[in-house]
Design a protein around this motif. Structure first.
Motif, PDB file in Angstrom:
ATOM      1  N   GLN A   1      20.327  13.796   1.928  1.00  0.00           N
ATOM      2  CA  GLN A   1      21.932  13.017   0.912  1.00  0.00           C
ATOM      3  C   GLN A   1      21.938  11.441   1.492  1.00  0.00           C
ATOM      4  N   ARG A   2      22.127  11.250   2.603  1.00  0.00           N
ATOM      5  CA  ARG A   2      23.334  10.155   3.332  1.00  0.00           C
ATOM      6  C   ARG A   2      22.125   8.697   2.805  1.00  0.00           C
ATOM      7  N   ARG A   3      21.280   9.423   2.918  1.00  0.00           N
ATOM      8  CA  ARG A   3      19.876   7.911   2.027  1.00  0.00           C
ATOM      9  C   ARG A   3      20.173   7.733   1.344  1.00  0.00           C
ATOM     10  N   MET A   4      20.180   8.875   0.082  1.00  0.00           N
ATOM     11  CA  MET A   4      20.349   7.896  -1.210  1.00  0.00           C
ATOM     12  C   MET A   4      21.850   8.312  -1.432  1.00  0.00           C
ATOM     13  N   HIS A   5      22.345   8.414  -0.396  1.00  0.00           N
ATOM     14  CA  HIS A   5      24.131   7.742  -1.439  1.00  0.00           C
ATOM     15  C   HIS A   5      24.126   5.753  -0.984  1.00  0.00           C
ATOM     16  N   GLU A   6      23.663   5.888   0.481  1.00  0.00           N
ATOM     17  CA  GLU A   6      23.632   4.061   1.100  1.00  0.00           C
ATOM     18  C   GLU A   6      22.917   3.704   0.114  1.00  0.00           C
ATOM     19  N   ARG A   7      21.175   3.955   0.406  1.00  0.00           N
ATOM     20  CA  ARG A   7      21.055   2.675  -0.811  1.00  0.00           C
ATOM     21  C   ARG A   7      21.636   3.316  -2.391  1.00  0.00           C
TER      22      ARG A   7
ATOM     23  N   THR B   1       9.822  12.265   6.062  1.00  0.00           N
ATOM     24  CA  THR B   1       8.324  11.731   5.073  1.00  0.00           C
ATOM     25  C   THR B   1       8.867  12.082   3.848  1.00  0.00           C
ATOM     26  N   ILE B   2       9.768  13.299   3.526  1.00  0.00           N
ATOM     27  CA  ILE B   2      10.311  13.312   1.739  1.00  0.00           C
ATOM     28  C   ILE B   2      10.868  12.430   1.656  1.00  0.00           C
ATOM     29  N   CYS B   3      11.822  12.164   2.764  1.00  0.00           N
ATOM     30  CA  CYS B   3      13.114  11.337   2.238  1.00  0.00           C
ATOM     31  C   CYS B   3      12.211   9.342   1.299  1.00  0.00           C
ATOM     32  N   ALA B   4      11.427   9.460   2.345  1.00  0.00           N
ATOM     33  CA  ALA B   4      10.612   8.081   2.438  1.00  0.00           C
ATOM     34  C   ALA B   4      10.281   8.232   1.260  1.00  0.00           C
ATOM     35  N   ALA B   5       9.131   9.370   0.506  1.00  0.00           N
ATOM     36  CA  ALA B   5       9.074   9.022  -0.947  1.00  0.00           C
ATOM     37  C   ALA B   5       9.919   9.371  -2.105  1.00  0.00           C
ATOM     38  N   VAL B   6      11.236   9.810  -1.857  1.00  0.00           N
ATOM     39  CA  VAL B   6      11.915   9.885  -2.836  1.00  0.00           C
ATOM     40  C   VAL B   6      12.718   8.980  -2.941  1.00  0.00           C
ATOM     41  N   GLU B   7      12.706   8.506  -1.854  1.00  0.00           N
ATOM     42  CA  GLU B   7      13.828   6.553  -1.324  1.00  0.00           C
ATOM     43  C   GLU B   7      12.382   5.891  -2.573  1.00  0.00           C
ATOM     44  N   ARG B   8      10.988   5.620  -2.032  1.00  0.00           N
ATOM     45  CA  ARG B   8      10.568   4.494  -2.779  1.00  0.00           C
ATOM     46  C   ARG B   8      11.103   5.215  -3.872  1.00  0.00           C
ATOM     47  N   ALA B   9      10.461   6.149  -4.719  1.00  0.00           N
ATOM     48  CA  ALA B   9      10.159   6.937  -6.242  1.00  0.00           C
ATOM     49  C   ALA B   9      11.288   5.670  -7.065  1.00  0.00           C
TER      50      ALA B   9
ATOM     51  N   PRO C   1      23.010   5.059 -13.083  1.00  0.00           N
ATOM     52  CA  PRO C   1      23.355   6.537 -11.808  1.00  0.00           C
ATOM     53  C   PRO C   1      22.038   6.879 -11.429  1.00  0.00           C
ATOM     54  N   VAL C   2      22.612   7.552 -10.508  1.00  0.00           N
ATOM     55  CA  VAL C   2      21.369   8.687  -9.739  1.00  0.00           C
ATOM     56  C   VAL C   2      22.139  10.035  -9.242  1.00  0.00           C
TER      57      VAL C   2
END
Length: 315
Positions: free
Chosen positions: A278-284, A245-253, A264-265
């Motif tokens: 980390q994996r999701r944020m790096h992939e996207r 859930t935290i990951c989903a919110a961070v990704e959308r923002a 860059p992020v």
């Protein structure tokens, strides 16, 4: 020849001292978590200040003996964020010691915010030190007390200037992690143990918080997690639900910020040491991260910013 800089950070959860060599880009950190009673999810400021005062000399003693004569400057975190009104008494323990050390050594004393220290430590770990003085970037600071999406730009004094453009409007991600951990009987701080539990889950269930203008609320998530526990959901799935859930919110923002301007992020803070996030944020987004040892509270970033403010040019 080594050019060493001393950093000190006395945050709400860790006492830390570190040295950074600007010549060879090497560092050493000496730190310890504050003692939190079993079942508690934090400390009063008076208790944190007492523990820092009691143990800071031990952390400094953990650094190489005799290094003082090689110290070029000292930097200490004096506040949570570099904004007006940002204050916590626990930082006084580090500031008082840093001022005394700088005076006795006859070297400059610099200050930074705890958040700026996190950004510098993450940049060092992610091999992005040059970002601090050369370009704009987005940075997530996810910790026990902070969940902010920052637009960071180089400052005239060498310190990164961070403008909050998103993040939580209430409960911090780290607070949600620790409250979920308390419900599951995990020791505070619960981030690492919760991640290990989540790895054992096969569930992909999550809640999608509403994200508008890069901002979201996590306060309702605590009740959802309580409901899961009350229904007998296994701890592994509760942990996975919390992290996803935290990951989903961070990704959308982050995606909404990218719609405004692609930058860059960089990700900082203890919660960002979670491998799923980390994996999701790096992939996207191709995000860069601090290694776990530099994700949590530490004085390494303050030591780096001592070098930056002293005029060192870092790669």
């Amino acid at each position: 020849m080594s050019r060493w800089y001393l950093g000190i950070d006395t945050s709400n959860y860790r006492t830390s001292a570190a040295i950074f060599d600007a010549e060879h880009v090497e560092w050493q950190n000496s730190g310890r978590l504050l003692d939190v009673p079993d079942g508690a999810i934090g400390l009063r400021q008076s208790d944190a200040l007492f523990q820092h005062t009691l143990h800071l000399h031990e952390m400094i003693a953990g650094l190489p003996g005799g290094i003082g004569k090689e110290i070029q400057a000292v930097c200490v975190s004096t506040r949570p964020r570099a904004v007006e009104g940002s204050y916590m008494p626990c930082f006084l323990a580090g500031e008082n010691v840093a001022r005394s050390i700088a005076h006795l050594l006859g070297v400059p004393l610099y200050t930074c915010s705890h958040q700026q220290g996190h950004l510098a430590a993450a940049a060092l770990s992610a091999q992005a030190l040059s970002w601090l003085g050369t370009q704009e970037f987005y940075a997530w600071h996810l910790s026990g007390g902070t969940t902010e999406l920052l637009h960071v730009a180089p400052g005239a004094d060498g310190l990164p200037v961070a403008e909050c453009i998103g993040g939580t409007t209430d409960l911090a991600a780290g607070q949600l992690v620790d409250r979920a951990g308390a419900l599951l009987g995990l020791h505070f701080p619960a981030g690492e143990a919760l991640e290990q539990l989540a790895k054992q889950s096969q569930s992909k269930e999550r809640f999608q918080p509403k994200v508008a203008d890069c901002r979201f609320s996590l306060s309702g998530m605590e009740n959802k997690i309580r409901d899961l526990c009350a229904r007998g959901t296994v701890p592994e799935d509760v942990a996975s639900f919390t992290v996803r859930t935290i990951c989903a919110a961070v990704e959308r923002a982050t995606a909404q910020a990218m719609e405004r301007k692609k930058l860059p992020v960089l990700c900082a803070g203890g919660v960002m040491s979670n491998r799923l996030i980390q994996r999701r944020m790096h992939e996207r987004f191709g995000a860069r991260f601090a290694e776990p040892v530099l994700s949590g509270d530490n004085a390494v970033g303050a030591a780096v910013l001592a070098a930056v403010q002293h005029g060192e040019t870092l790669l």
